[in-house]
Scaffold this motif. Structure first.
Motif: not given
Length: 409
Positions: A242-250
């Motif tokens: 979930s952190i990597f998903e947020i990171d990719a979007y940001l």
């Protein structure tokens, strides 16, 4: 010589330095305020910069999980802002917020759907984050800003649940802080809600202009290949995915919509990642702060060093949104360096710059007197020493003045 103040004193409230036991080294005080919003008394761990002065204004770091984070963050800021002449970041006040009910305060909402792996008591206690942020906004910040000499710049740092609070505050109370550091946040709380809210916020007209965010991501196990976790679908890897998903979007939205940076720390796990994340975050957030000097700046006697310094700090002030002056000791130290190199114009310009910046400083006039004495301008040196003594009597200044006046006789 001013003494360094480095260690926390738990057993008593802060005493002025001159009243302390000389065998103690102190880095902070413990204060408390009564919160009407939370209906409880909250302790605060307060660190003031080593050379704190009410005449100067300081940015403020609000630090969650102070129980575990205070010592390292205070040490980091002192190192980057003061130790060894470092000016990576400004000197800052640190306000540590110890926990009373961590789950209640650092979760902005209850998990939905309820994860069967979360203990029922934790679910029951969770979801008080908005009240906690209201406490910070309406009670804590006003208290700090009325008690201490603060600049209009605030930073929020949090780890784990604290990192979740950091991201939620950025989303829903954006203007409360100028910069945010989220350390391995519990971003899978409430099944992807955080990612959806970021997508909605950045797709809307909501502005994150002049806001900085740094995200640190830990490994599940040191040196493990993260790709194995990202392709996994089990509960154990849900958090890091979930952190990597947020990171990719940001990353896809930066820097146009948000000033954002992140790093995955392959050799760090959840408990070990805060300090290295915070170090990298400070280097990212304050990348504009240090005045960089080239070999030519040192070697070429024609370089206008005073103008270079003024231009740099005008840029820093524009970035912060308030006036930032170079520290008196920084200007003075550089001036003496050039005096020692016999680059008299550079030295003189810097000593005069300090007078313009700090016209009530006896030390600035004492140093200007040293410049004139070295340049064989005795009358001007005598005038400067007399001015220094009128502002702040020092035996060493009087001795230099007496020696010059004796030479005249």
């Amino acid at each position: 010589m001013k003494k360094l103040i480095l260690f926390i004193c738990f057993c008593s409230l802060y005493l002025p330095l001159q009243g302390q036991d000389k065998n103690q080294i102190v880095i902070g005080s413990i204060e408390s305020i009564q919160s009407k919003i939370l209906n409880e008394q909250r302790d605060l761990w307060i660190h003031l910069p080593i050379n704190y002065s009410p005449e100067k204004k300081y940015p403020v770091v609000y630090l969650l999980d102070a129980n575990s984070q205070f010592y390292s963050v205070v040490g980091l800021i002192n190192h980057l802002s003061y130790s060894n002449g470092n000016t990576v970041c400004p000197e800052m006040i640190v306000v540590g917020i110890p926990n009373t009910n961590r789950t209640r305060d650092l979760t902005p909402y209850k998990p939905d759907p309820i994860d069967p792996f979360i203990p029922p008591q934790m679910v029951e206690e969770s979801g008080g984050g908005e009240n906690f942020i209201a406490f910070i906004e309406k009670e804590l910040i006003p208290y700090i800003e009325s008690t201490y000499s603060t600049a209009p710049y605030r930073m929020l740092i949090g780890h784990s649940f604290g990192g979740l609070t950091v991201l939620n505050t950025l989303l829903h109370h954006t203007e409360m802080f100028n910069s945010y550091i989220a350390v391995d946040p519990t971003s899978n709380w409430a099944a992807g809600r955080l990612l959806r809210e970021f997508q909605e916020a950045l797709a809307s007209e909501k502005s994150f202009e002049n806001i900085d965010l740094y995200l640190g991501i830990a490994n599940l196990e040191m040196e493990e290949d993260i790709n194995e976790y990202l392709t996994d679908s089990t509960f154990i890897t849900e958090g890091v995915r979930s952190i990597f998903e947020i990171d990719a979007y940001l990353k896809s939205q930066a820097p146009q919509k948000i000033n954002y940076a992140s790093k995955f720390y392959k050799n760090e796990i959840h408990p070990t990642v805060p300090l290295i994340t915070e170090y990298d975050a400070f280097r990212f957030i304050f990348d504009f702060y240090t005045m960089k000097l080239s070999p030519r700046d040192w070697e070429d006697a024609e370089v206008d060093m005073a103008q270079k310094m003024e231009t740099h700090y005008n840029r820093v002030s524009a970035k912060f949104g308030f006036e930032v002056k170079p520290d008196e000791s920084l200007v003075n130290g550089l001036a003496y360096e050039f005096l020692g190199m016999n680059q008299m114009k550079k030295a003189g310009d810097l000593f005069h710059l300090n007078i313009r910046l700090y016209p009530e400083s006896g030390n600035a006039y004492d140093s200007l007197g040293d410049f004139f004495a070295a340049n064989k301008e005795k009358e001007k040196a005598i005038e400067s020493y007399k001015k220094a003594l009128s502002l702040s009597f020092q035996d060493y200044t009087k001795a230099k003045l007496d020696a010059l006046e004796k030479e005249k006789d």
